[in-house]
Design a protein around this motif. Sequence first.
Motif, PDB file in Angstrom:
ATOM      1  N   PHE A  63      10.702  27.036  -3.192  1.00  0.00           N
ATOM      2  CA  PHE A  63      10.793  28.450  -3.706  1.00  0.00           C
ATOM      3  C   PHE A  63      11.054  28.374  -5.122  1.00  0.00           C
ATOM      4  N   ILE A  64      10.028  29.201  -5.807  1.00  0.00           N
ATOM      5  CA  ILE A  64      10.241  29.018  -7.591  1.00  0.00           C
ATOM      6  C   ILE A  64      10.688  30.346  -7.919  1.00  0.00           C
ATOM      7  N   THR A  65      11.698  30.476  -8.535  1.00  0.00           N
ATOM      8  CA  THR A  65      12.628  31.430  -9.203  1.00  0.00           C
ATOM      9  C   THR A  65      11.924  31.708 -10.713  1.00  0.00           C
ATOM     10  N   ARG A  66      11.754  32.810 -11.162  1.00  0.00           N
ATOM     11  CA  ARG A  66      11.492  33.143 -12.521  1.00  0.00           C
ATOM     12  C   ARG A  66      12.453  32.394 -13.349  1.00  0.00           C
ATOM     13  N   GLN A  67      13.954  32.671 -12.920  1.00  0.00           N
ATOM     14  CA  GLN A  67      14.909  32.094 -14.023  1.00  0.00           C
ATOM     15  C   GLN A  67      14.933  33.039 -15.637  1.00  0.00           C
ATOM     16  N   THR A  68      14.598  32.388 -16.585  1.00  0.00           N
ATOM     17  CA  THR A  68      14.533  33.152 -17.641  1.00  0.00           C
ATOM     18  C   THR A  68      13.278  33.722 -18.143  1.00  0.00           C
ATOM     19  N   SER A  69      12.013  33.173 -17.486  1.00  0.00           N
ATOM     20  CA  SER A  69      11.067  33.396 -17.674  1.00  0.00           C
ATOM     21  C   SER A  69      10.571  34.933 -17.233  1.00  0.00           C
ATOM     22  N   MET A  70       9.877  35.675 -18.279  1.00  0.00           N
ATOM     23  CA  MET A  70       9.335  37.120 -17.917  1.00  0.00           C
ATOM     24  C   MET A  70       8.846  37.239 -16.578  1.00  0.00           C
ATOM     25  N   ASP A  71       7.575  36.287 -16.564  1.00  0.00           N
ATOM     26  CA  ASP A  71       6.829  36.487 -15.164  1.00  0.00           C
ATOM     27  C   ASP A  71       6.191  35.139 -14.798  1.00  0.00           C
ATOM     28  N   PHE A  72       5.526  35.095 -13.656  1.00  0.00           N
ATOM     29  CA  PHE A  72       4.757  33.771 -13.109  1.00  0.00           C
ATOM     30  C   PHE A  72       3.825  33.440 -13.998  1.00  0.00           C
ATOM     31  N   SER A  73       3.151  34.379 -14.637  1.00  0.00           N
ATOM     32  CA  SER A  73       1.824  34.154 -15.240  1.00  0.00           C
ATOM     33  C   SER A  73       2.159  33.614 -16.742  1.00  0.00           C
ATOM     34  N   SER A  74       3.244  34.103 -17.392  1.00  0.00           N
ATOM     35  CA  SER A  74       3.384  33.681 -18.872  1.00  0.00           C
ATOM     36  C   SER A  74       4.717  32.658 -19.075  1.00  0.00           C
ATOM     37  N   GLY A  75       5.435  32.747 -18.136  1.00  0.00           N
ATOM     38  CA  GLY A  75       6.559  31.746 -18.063  1.00  0.00           C
ATOM     39  C   GLY A  75       6.450  30.359 -18.145  1.00  0.00           C
ATOM     40  N   ALA A  76       7.013  29.652 -18.679  1.00  0.00           N
ATOM     41  CA  ALA A  76       6.670  28.246 -18.930  1.00  0.00           C
ATOM     42  C   ALA A  76       7.866  27.309 -18.144  1.00  0.00           C
ATOM     43  N   ARG A  77       9.279  28.258 -17.888  1.00  0.00           N
ATOM     44  CA  ARG A  77      10.343  27.460 -17.303  1.00  0.00           C
ATOM     45  C   ARG A  77      10.886  28.047 -15.842  1.00  0.00           C
ATOM     46  N   PHE A  78      10.784  27.339 -14.884  1.00  0.00           N
ATOM     47  CA  PHE A  78      10.996  28.061 -13.473  1.00  0.00           C
ATOM     48  C   PHE A  78      12.210  27.202 -12.714  1.00  0.00           C
ATOM     49  N   GLY A  79      12.949  27.969 -12.100  1.00  0.00           N
ATOM     50  CA  GLY A  79      13.774  27.224 -10.799  1.00  0.00           C
ATOM     51  C   GLY A  79      13.008  26.646  -9.813  1.00  0.00           C
ATOM     52  N   LEU A  80      13.212  25.561  -9.211  1.00  0.00           N
ATOM     53  CA  LEU A  80      12.527  25.225  -8.207  1.00  0.00           C
ATOM     54  C   LEU A  80      13.339  24.397  -7.205  1.00  0.00           C
ATOM     55  N   ARG A  81      13.410  24.872  -5.819  1.00  0.00           N
ATOM     56  CA  ARG A  81      14.267  24.327  -4.631  1.00  0.00           C
ATOM     57  C   ARG A  81      13.456  24.017  -3.629  1.00  0.00           C
ATOM     58  N   TRP A  82      13.686  22.886  -2.881  1.00  0.00           N
ATOM     59  CA  TRP A  82      12.710  22.554  -1.627  1.00  0.00           C
ATOM     60  C   TRP A  82      13.442  22.390  -0.364  1.00  0.00           C
ATOM     61  N   PHE A  83      12.974  23.026   0.878  1.00  0.00           N
ATOM     62  CA  PHE A  83      13.658  22.971   1.961  1.00  0.00           C
ATOM     63  C   PHE A  83      12.826  22.501   2.925  1.00  0.00           C
ATOM     64  N   SER A  84      13.518  21.586   4.055  1.00  0.00           N
ATOM     65  CA  SER A  84      12.531  21.221   5.242  1.00  0.00           C
ATOM     66  C   SER A  84      13.135  22.055   6.379  1.00  0.00           C
ATOM     67  N   PRO A  85      12.585  22.191   7.483  1.00  0.00           N
ATOM     68  CA  PRO A  85      12.926  23.195   8.438  1.00  0.00           C
ATOM     69  C   PRO A  85      14.616  22.924   8.790  1.00  0.00           C
ATOM     70  N   LYS A  86      15.020  21.763   8.511  1.00  0.00           N
ATOM     71  CA  LYS A  86      16.526  21.416   8.928  1.00  0.00           C
ATOM     72  C   LYS A  86      17.421  21.696   7.575  1.00  0.00           C
ATOM     73  N   THR A  87      17.016  21.483   6.437  1.00  0.00           N
ATOM     74  CA  THR A  87      18.074  21.237   5.406  1.00  0.00           C
ATOM     75  C   THR A  87      17.370  21.075   4.134  1.00  0.00           C
ATOM     76  N   GLU A  88      18.108  21.468   3.121  1.00  0.00           N
ATOM     77  CA  GLU A  88      17.644  21.262   1.592  1.00  0.00           C
ATOM     78  C   GLU A  88      17.222  19.831   1.177  1.00  0.00           C
ATOM     79  N   VAL A  89      16.312  19.514   0.721  1.00  0.00           N
ATOM     80  CA  VAL A  89      16.000  18.356   0.164  1.00  0.00           C
ATOM     81  C   VAL A  89      16.064  17.936  -1.528  1.00  0.00           C
ATOM     82  N   PRO A  90      16.607  16.868  -2.035  1.00  0.00           N
ATOM     83  CA  PRO A  90      16.688  16.824  -3.219  1.00  0.00           C
ATOM     84  C   PRO A  90      15.583  16.526  -4.225  1.00  0.00           C
TER      85      PRO A  90
END
Length: 311
Positions: free
Chosen positions: A74-101
């Motif tokens: 899951f990519i989130t925009r965070q403080t970036s204006m959009d996904f095409s010009s932003g340079a910094r994004f949040g990122l989280r990963w989930f397996s079918p059962k749990t979040e992974v680090p």
Amino acid sequence: MLLITAEGDTKNLTVNLLNLVIPLSMEIPVFTVDAFTNVPFKGNPAAVCLIENELDDELYQSISAEMNLSETAFITRQTSMDFSSGARFGLRWFSPKTEVPLCGHATLASAAVLFYIKNNVNPVVVFETVSGELYVRQNGDSIIMDFPLNNPKPQDQNEVKELLRAAVGDLPIQDVCYSETTKKLMVRLADTCDRSELMSLKPKAEALLRHETTGKIRSLIVTLKGAQNAETGHDFYSRVFAPWVGVPEDPVTGSAHSVLAGYWSEKLGKKKMLAYQCSSRGGELRLEIRDDGRLDISGQAQIILQGTLKF
């Protein structure tokens, strides 16, 4: 109050608006990306979702279970204006059962979506994750990820002997190591074993789960020294089993190579290595341990599906 009159019926039906539940719809762009491969339907598939704002953890988990791949990113925009010009994004990963680090192939897949679909203008993008900042850049037709190096430490085989037997049967074992940071147990087969023996392993998820219930281990890596004279020149091979997070076998695993790289670099006396993960899908990773102690993991990716989640 809302007045509803059925056609052909003289009787009025009165409905209290307070009792009406009007669902709010949501649409999320979603992609399926085969990571660590240059051909479709090989490597490791990951789902990638572009999120405008953070969602509830329960919803992240529900989407990941619906995707039913080893990981959904899951990519989130965070403080970036959009996904095409932003340079910094949040990122989280989930397996079918749990979040992974930490997840390498889903990070590679996420960068591929930003670079290849959103045509992000930046040469480097930064993902803010629970494992710290991950810098990702393009290099020709490959994507290079800046990852932490998680060197494993020797593990007493007697403490996990039943788990080892469930994983590799009677095959001879040369080393067993453990990475506390990633909760990965690494098992190196003896050099007398060959790649076909590694590929023939069929550990049962139920047996692995039965012999490890402490929560100390989230995945098990089985690795083997490469055939140095082989045409491919692979320095080492591996397979990864992670039923503890709902993934019986992970096809190609970037985070596992953050453990494998340090181990094999010491054993082989090399900082640049070519690795191959011997799942049925298979995938190749180029590794380089940098002077600053970080690890560059390089691979290719193929975007095979794009659509919209609607709920």
